[in-house]
Design a protein around this motif. Sequence first.
Motif, PDB file in Angstrom:
ATOM      1  N   ASN A   1       1.519  -3.182 -15.777  1.00 51.75           N
ATOM      2  CA  ASN A   1       2.301  -1.975 -15.495  1.00 51.75           C
ATOM      3  C   ASN A   1       1.498  -0.688 -15.580  1.00 51.75           C
ATOM      4  N   LEU A   2       0.182  -0.796 -15.580  1.00 54.24           N
ATOM      5  CA  LEU A   2      -0.623   0.428 -15.632  1.00 54.24           C
ATOM      6  C   LEU A   2      -1.390   0.664 -14.337  1.00 54.24           C
ATOM      7  N   GLN A   3      -0.977  -0.041 -13.265  1.00 57.80           N
ATOM      8  CA  GLN A   3      -1.737   0.103 -12.036  1.00 57.80           C
ATOM      9  C   GLN A   3      -1.748   1.518 -11.498  1.00 57.80           C
ATOM     10  N   ASN A   4      -0.638   2.214 -11.688  1.00 57.25           N
ATOM     11  CA  ASN A   4      -0.610   3.569 -11.151  1.00 57.25           C
ATOM     12  C   ASN A   4      -1.588   4.467 -11.895  1.00 57.25           C
TER      13      ASN A   4
ATOM     14  N   PHE B   1      -5.686  -1.664  -3.275  1.00 55.36           N
ATOM     15  CA  PHE B   1      -5.162  -0.329  -3.027  1.00 55.36           C
ATOM     16  C   PHE B   1      -6.286   0.674  -2.821  1.00 55.36           C
TER      17      PHE B   1
ATOM     18  N   ALA C   1       2.407   2.005  -3.364  1.00 55.88           N
ATOM     19  CA  ALA C   1       1.434   2.494  -4.335  1.00 55.88           C
ATOM     20  C   ALA C   1       0.946   3.890  -3.954  1.00 55.88           C
ATOM     21  N   PHE C   2       0.800   4.109  -2.657  1.00 56.72           N
ATOM     22  CA  PHE C   2       0.259   5.383  -2.187  1.00 56.72           C
ATOM     23  C   PHE C   2       1.179   6.549  -2.534  1.00 56.72           C
TER      24      PHE C   2
ATOM     25  N   PHE D   1       0.818  -1.198   0.000  1.00 53.28           N
ATOM     26  CA  PHE D   1       0.000   0.000   0.000  1.00 53.28           C
ATOM     27  C   PHE D   1       0.858   1.257   0.000  1.00 53.28           C
TER      28      PHE D   1
ATOM     29  N   GLY E   1       4.329   2.039 -12.627  1.00 54.36           N
ATOM     30  CA  GLY E   1       3.438   1.134 -11.927  1.00 54.36           C
ATOM     31  C   GLY E   1       4.115   0.592 -10.690  1.00 54.36           C
ATOM     32  N   PHE E   2       3.329   0.150  -9.729  1.00 53.09           N
ATOM     33  CA  PHE E   2       3.949  -0.320  -8.501  1.00 53.09           C
ATOM     34  C   PHE E   2       4.109  -1.815  -8.539  1.00 53.09           C
TER      35      PHE E   2
ATOM     36  N   HIS F   1       3.551   6.606  -4.695  1.00 51.03           N
ATOM     37  CA  HIS F   1       3.674   6.695  -6.147  1.00 51.03           C
ATOM     38  C   HIS F   1       2.492   7.466  -6.723  1.00 51.03           C
ATOM     39  N   LEU F   2       1.314   7.124  -6.260  1.00 50.96           N
ATOM     40  CA  LEU F   2       0.093   7.800  -6.714  1.00 50.96           C
ATOM     41  C   LEU F   2       0.145   9.279  -6.387  1.00 50.96           C
TER      42      LEU F   2
ATOM     43  N   CYS G   1      -4.738   6.324 -10.267  1.00 50.24           N
ATOM     44  CA  CYS G   1      -4.865   7.776 -10.377  1.00 50.24           C
ATOM     45  C   CYS G   1      -6.249   8.143 -10.899  1.00 50.24           C
TER      46      CYS G   1
END
Lengths: 537, 537
Positions: free
Chosen positions: B256-259, B309, A312-313, A309, A530-531, A315-316, B263
Amino acid sequence: MGLSDEISPADAHGGSSPGKEQQAAGVGILLQIMMLVLSFVLGHVLRRHKFYYLPEASASLLIGLIVGGLANISNTETSIRSWFNFHEEFFFLFLLPPIIFQSGFSLSPKPFFSNFGAIVTFAIVGTFIASMVTGVLVYLGGLTFLMYRLPFVECLMFGALISATDPVTVLSIFQELGTDTNLYALVFGESVLNDAMAISLYRTMSLYRSHASSGENFFMVIVKFLETFVGSLSAGVGVGFTSALLFKYAGLDIDNLQNLECCLFVLFPYFSYMLAEGVGLSGIVSILFTGIVMKHYTFSNLSEKSQQFAQAFFHLLSSLAETFVFIYMGFDIAMEQHSWSHVGFIFFSILFIVVARAVNVFSCGYLVNLVRPAHRQIPAKHQKALWYSGLRGAMAFALALQSVHDLPEGHGQTIFTATTAIVVLTVLLIGGSTGTMLEALHVVGDSHDGHDGSLGESFEENNGYMAPSYDEELSSGNKIKMKLKEFHKSTASFTALDRNYLTPFFTSHNGDEEDEEEQDVPMPSSGRGGFRGRGRV
Amino acid sequence: MGLSDEISPADAHGGSSPGKEQQAAGVGILLQIMMLVLSFVLGHVLRRHKFYYLPEASASLLIGLIVGGLANISNTETSIRSWFNFHEEFFFLFLLPPIIFQSGFSLSPKPFFSNFGAIVTFAIVGTFIASMVTGVLVYLGGLTFLMYRLPFVECLMFGALISATDPVTVLSIFQELGTDTNLYALVFGESVLNDAMAISLYRTMSLYRSHASSGENFFMVIVKFLETFVGSLSAGVGVGFTSALLFKYAGLDIDNLQNLECCLFVLFPYFSYMLAEGVGLSGIVSILFTGIVMKHYTFSNLSEKSQQFAQAFFHLLSSLAETFVFIYMGFDIAMEQHSWSHVGFIFFSILFIVVARAVNVFSCGYLVNLVRPAHRQIPAKHQKALWYSGLRGAMAFALALQSVHDLPEGHGQTIFTATTAIVVLTVLLIGGSTGTMLEALHVVGDSHDGHDGSLGESFEENNGYMAPSYDEELSSGNKIKMKLKEFHKSTASFTALDRNYLTPFFTSHNGDEEDEEEQDVPMPSSGRGGFRGRGRV
C-alpha cells in the motif's frame, strides 16, 4: 509561475544575467522539491506511527510556514523568492485540475450515487446558505462596529470564498481510521462539490459587483449561476462521453500503442477543464464530472495496462499537487504582507463561519432526513462529524488572494488576512483534532453500532443503489418531501438507464451484473492509500 | 509560462479582468491541447501507413506553423497569444528535463557502454570540433563580406548552439525501420550527449564574452567547461546512487505504499536537474546520468508495479514534452518577428554546418577506427548515416532565442532567424528524407550484410562488453591509440566494478549473471514504441 517576468527583454550586454536567473529558478524549484520530499517522508512516518494530531496536509503547511519564515529572516534573493509567491492562476490552471479530477476519478459510484440527493443538498443548498449566513453576519458585524465594515456584496463574496471546505486532510484521516461509507461519501461529495459551488458563487458575486451599475437584479444573478453550473456539468459529461466513444472505437488497446493510449487519455481531463474555462464556464465543475464519466465509461475501454497506469498516474499527480498546494500556501503565508490591524474581523469571522456551517449542516441534515426512510436517516453524530470536518484550505486561500486584485485596496487585504488566519487555524487545529473528534463521536473503527463499520462491510450493506424498503411509510410527510422523493426516484431511474443504455453504448462491455462487479473492484482506493489496479487481483 | 505578468497587481476596480485573463489562458491551453491531440493522432496515422516522409516531429512542427500562421492572420488577442510565446526558461526548466531523463532512463546499457568510447568521442570532441569549425567559418565569412559580420566570440556561440543535434525525429525513424544496434547507440548517444556539450559550450562562451575584459584566457575557459561537465556528471551520478540507496533501505516496495514510492521516484530526476542548475552546473548533463544510474540501480529496487508505472510515466511525460516542443516551436516561429535582411547569412550558415558536421563525424570516425579491432570498425555507411542524421531542433532554437537576450540587438536577431530557418529546413527536409537515405545506405531492415541485422541479433553478437579478440594486433598502432585503448580498458574494468561491487551495493540483487539478464529484459524499449515493462513477461 512567473517565468516571463524573469527574462529581461533584450538585455543588450547582460551576458551572465540569464544564467543567474536560471540559477535562481533552480534554487527555488530545488527548495520546493526538497520540501515535497520532506512532506511525503514526514507524512509517511507520522501515518506509520498513527500520530493523527499532525496529518500530512498540516505537516506540509507547517513545513511551508517554517521554511518561508526562515527565508523571510535570512533575506533571500528576490529572484528566488518570486518562485514561491502563490499565483492564483498557477493554482487554478495547474494545481487544482489534477486534484479535482482525481476526486471524480476515484469516486466510488455506489455510495456516492446512493447519497446523491443528500450530497447535492449539502453542497448546493448548504453552501448557498452558509455563504449567505456568513455574508449577512459579517455585514451586520460591520454595521454594529464589531468588525471592519465592508459593502454588502463584498461581504457575500467573503461568505462565498470562506465557505469552500477542503477535502484533503479530513478525508485522509477518514481513510486511515476507517469510517462508515455513507459518512465518507457525504463528506467527500460535499467538500468536492462545494468547492465548485463556492467558486461559482464567488465569481457570480464578483461579476455582479462590477456590473452593479447596469441594474441587473439578484434573481438574474442566480439564473446566471445555474446556467454556469448546468453548462459546466454538461460540458464535462460531454467530454467524458466523447472520450469513451473515442477509446471504444479507436482500437488503441493493442500491445504497442499503450503510450499513445495513455497520452490521449491524460489529455482529456485537461481538455475538459480548459474548454469550460475558455468559454467562460466553471472548469472545476466540468473536470469533476469528466472524471466521474471517464472512470465509469472510458476507463473500461482502455487496455488493462493502461488502466493500471491511468489510475496510478492521476493518483500520483493529485498527491503531488495536494502536497505542493499546502507547502506553497504555507510559504506564501509566511512571506506575504498581512494587515493585522483588524484582529476583530478575524475573530468574528471565525465565530461566524462556525455558526454558518452549523446552520448549513443541521438545516440540510433536517431536510434530508425528512425524506429518507427511518433506517437511512443521517444520524446526529454524522451531522456533527460533517459540521466539524469543514476546514478551509487552498480554494478559500486562492479566492481570497484573487479578491485582493478584485476589491479595493484595504478590503481585499482584510479579507485575505482573515482567510489566511482561518486557513492556518482550521488546518492545524481541526486537522489535528479530527481523529480525536471522530473517535469521540464513535464514527470510526469497527467497535460501534451496526450502522457503521469498516468501509467494506457497510459497502456490502448498502449494495443496492436503493434501499429495498424504499416505499414504506415514514413518520412525517409533506409536499417538499414528495418533491425530494421524486428526485430520489430519478436517481434510481438513472441507474437503470446507465445499466441498460449508457454502459453498453459507451463501453465495450454489455452492462450486465458481472460487468458491474468488475467495475467496482478498483474503486475503493479513493485516496492516498496506494493504487490497487486490476492487475493480479 | 507568462503567468505573473497577466495578473494585474492590485487592479482596484477591474472586477471582470481576472476572469477574462483566465478565460484567455483557457483558450490558449485548449488550443495547445488540441494541437497535441492532433499531432498524436496524425503521427499515429502516418506511422500506421508507413509514410516516413512526414515523421511525427515534422508533423507537430507543421501543425504549430500552420496554426501559428492562422493566428497571426486572424489577429488573435494578445492575452491568448502570450500563451504561445516560446519561453526559454519554460523550455529549459519544464520541457527539457523529462526528455533528457527519458533518454538516459531508456538507454540500453550494453550497446551504449560497448560504444561508449566512440560516443564520447563524437559527442565531446566532435561537437567541439563542429562548433569551432562553424564558428571560424562564420567569422571568416563575415571577414570576407560573404555574410553578416559578427565578433569572433559570437561566431563561436553561434557555432556552439547550432551544433546541438536533435535526437527525436531521427531516432523514431530508426526505431520504426529497425537498424543496427551499434549505429542506433551511436546516433542516440551522440545526439543526447551533444546537447549537453553544446549548451555547456554556449554558456561558457557567453560567460567568456561578458567577462572578456577581466582578462581570462581561453585555456581557463576550457578548464571551466571541463569542471562544469565533470561536476554535473558527478552530481547526477551522486543523486542517482542516493536514490538507489534510499529505495533499497526505505522498504517502500510493499503493497500500500506504491503511491509514495512513485512520488519519491519521480521527484529524484527533477531534484538532480535543479540541484545542478542551482549550483551553476549543467542540469542536462546531471539529469542524463541520473537517468542512467536510476535505471541501472534504483529501478530494480522498486516494487514490480512501480517499475511498470515509472517506465510508462517517464515515457508518457517525454512523449508529451517532445511533441509539445515541436508544436510550441512551430507556433512561435510563425508568430515571432524575423529579420530576413540577411539571407546570405542563412545560406552560408547551412553550408557551413554541413561542412562542420562532416569534419566532426569523419574525423572522429577515423580516430575511433584507429583504435577499434577490425571487426568492430565503424563502417563508412554508418558514418554517412551519422553525418546525415544531424538535424537541428529545440535545443538550438532555445539557445538561439536566449542569444537574442544575450547579444547586442542585431546580432542576436540574425542568429535567431538563421537558427529558425535551419531548424525548419532540417526538420522538414532531413526528417522527411531520413527513411529514404537510410534505405539507400542499406543500414535498415534485415536484408544486408552480417554486421547489421535486427536489434536483437546484433545485440547477441556484441553481448560481451568487450570483443573476445580484443588484444589481437591491428594494422596501425601509435601513441594515441594506446591512450584510447587504456580508456577502453577502463570501461571494461568499470563493467567488472559494476558487477562485483556497485550492483550488489546499490540494489537488492546480488549482481550475478541471472540478475544481469533480468535487468536487460525491459531495456530494448528505448523510445516511442510503447512500454514493455516486466509485467507478464
